[in-house]
Scaffold this active site. Structure first.
Site, short mmCIF file in Angstrom:
data_model
loop_
_atom_site.label_atom_id
_atom_site.label_comp_id
_atom_site.label_asym_id
_atom_site.label_seq_id
_atom_site.Cartn_x
_atom_site.Cartn_y
_atom_site.Cartn_z
N ASP A 213 0.86 -1.19 0.00
CA ASP A 213 0.00 0.00 0.00
C ASP A 213 0.89 1.24 0.00
O ASP A 213 2.07 1.17 0.37
CB ASP A 213 -0.92 0.02 1.23
CG ASP A 213 -1.83 1.25 1.24
OD1 ASP A 213 -2.37 1.58 0.17
OD2 ASP A 213 -1.97 1.89 2.30
N GLY B 229 -3.08 9.23 -3.75
CA GLY B 229 -4.41 9.54 -4.26
C GLY B 229 -4.52 10.64 -5.30
O GLY B 229 -5.35 10.56 -6.19
N CYS C 15 -4.18 -1.31 -2.26
CA CYS C 15 -4.33 0.14 -2.40
C CYS C 15 -5.19 0.36 -3.64
O CYS C 15 -4.84 -0.12 -4.72
CB CYS C 15 -2.96 0.77 -2.58
SG CYS C 15 -2.98 2.53 -2.99
N THR D 28 -5.77 3.15 -5.26
CA THR D 28 -5.16 4.04 -6.24
C THR D 28 -4.15 3.26 -7.09
O THR D 28 -4.14 3.38 -8.32
CB THR D 28 -4.48 5.23 -5.51
OG1 THR D 28 -5.42 5.78 -4.59
CG2 THR D 28 -4.05 6.29 -6.49
N THR E 130 -8.74 2.15 1.07
CA THR E 130 -8.39 1.28 2.19
C THR E 130 -8.49 1.96 3.55
O THR E 130 -8.55 1.30 4.58
CB THR E 130 -6.95 0.77 2.01
OG1 THR E 130 -6.12 1.91 1.75
CG2 THR E 130 -6.87 -0.20 0.87
N1 DGL Z 1 -4.42 3.41 0.04
C1 DGL Z 1 -4.96 4.43 -0.83
C2 DGL Z 1 -6.21 3.89 -1.54
O1 DGL Z 1 -6.77 2.87 -1.17
C3 DGL Z 1 -5.31 5.68 -0.09
C4 DGL Z 1 -4.12 6.45 0.36
C5 DGL Z 1 -3.43 7.22 -0.74
O2 DGL Z 1 -4.04 8.12 -1.34
O3 DGL Z 1 -2.27 6.91 -0.97
O4 DGL Z 1 -6.65 4.53 -2.47
#
Ligand code: DGL
Length: 275
Positions: free
Chosen positions: A10, A43, A73, A75, A193
């Site tokens: 992640d 993000g 993750c 993104t 997440t």
């Molecule tokens: N883990 C990212 C997601 O699920 C959220 C955090 C980020 O923007 O890096 O999109």
């Protein structure tokens, strides 16, 4: 067998909410988590950057012995997974596999909705990619998908500020906008997440009968199913119940915040310290 953990990647802490569920269904498997905290959040970053950072992380996990990596993750799953699967893996490691967190949910969510109207709450990057809409349409062509980008939620959650009146204002704003855009929505997917940490607040703001779906449990169940259907990959996953945590930032800072997402204490290492 040597040490071949399942890699879980992640951008930072959020993937720990998925890791927790993977651990529940695969308690004996070795699991290696990597949070790229030094470069989080992903993000709002471009496709090129998210792809470059995610590929680097996947190669790092391969070098640490992982044959299977889960991009925990949204993104990274939205902006990098397809390119990694189609272009990079055949070149760098054709016998290894990388899976994401979007498809397990999109292949299932249409069966939950009676109205045929599904809402997605996610980061700006995931919304801009259109991945949820595209994937849900493939499995459920008749379902109407409405998305709402919530750019402030990750920073508020990461900074432990999500239980404040200021945060409530941002949570209300985006949940309100989603339901105004389509009042027929009866299933809302948490497409990030981090959002399970505010699931209770989101549920209270939604009309009665609207169901909220978090990804962790679905992703974990589908991963267990994947391993049953792919014994050739399962054979490359070692099973001594070892848990390891890597971060690209300070391990001390990671350990302090990580238990919020993981639910128990963590002792991490800096990724560059791993042999
Ligand atoms: N883990 C990212 C997601 O699920 C959220 C955090 C980020 O923007 O890096 O999109």
């Amino acid at each position: 067998m040597n040490h071949h953990p399942i890699g879980v990647f992640d951008s930072g802490f959020g993937g720990l909410t998925v890791l927790k569920e993977i651990e529940r269904v695969l308690p004996d498997h070795d699991l290696l988590y990597f949070g790229d905290n030094a470069r989080a959040p992903y993000g709002n970053r471009s496709f090129e950057i998210v792809h470059a950072y995610t590929l680097e992380a996947v190669e790092r996990l391969f070098a640490a012995g992982c044959h299977l990596v889960v991009l925990a993750c949204n993104t990274a799953s939205a902006k990098a997974l397809r390119t990694i699967q189609q272009n990079d893996l055949p070149r760098v490691a054709p016998e290894r596999r990388v899976l994401g967190v979007i498809r397990p949910v999109t292949e299932w969510v249409g069966t939950l909705s009676r109205s045929g109207h599904v809402g997605i709450l996610a980061t700006a990057g995931t919304v801009a990619s259109g991945s949820y809409e595209i994937e849900i349409r493939k499995s459920f062509p008749g379902v109407t998908v409405t998305q709402e980008a919530c750019p402030m939620w990750v920073p508020l959650i990461e900074n432990g500020e999500f239980d404040t009146p200021g945060a409530d204002c941002f949570i209300e704003r985006h949940v309100g906008r989603l339901m105004e855009a389509d009042p027929l929505i009866d299933v809302v997917v948490l497409g990030c997440t981090h959002y399970p940490l505010i699931q209770g607040k989101i549920e209270k703001l939604l009309p009665p009968g609207v169901r909220v779906v978090a990804q962790g449990g679905v992703v974990a169940d589908r991963l267990a199913d994947y391993l049953r259907r792919h014994p050739e990959i399962a054979a490359h996953c070692s099973r001594r119940g070892v848990r390891e945590f890597l971060t690209s930032e300070s391990p001390e800072a990671f350990d302090r915040a990580a238990s919020l997402f993981y639910g128990k204490p963590i002792r991490s290492r800096r990724q560059s310290d791993l042999a």
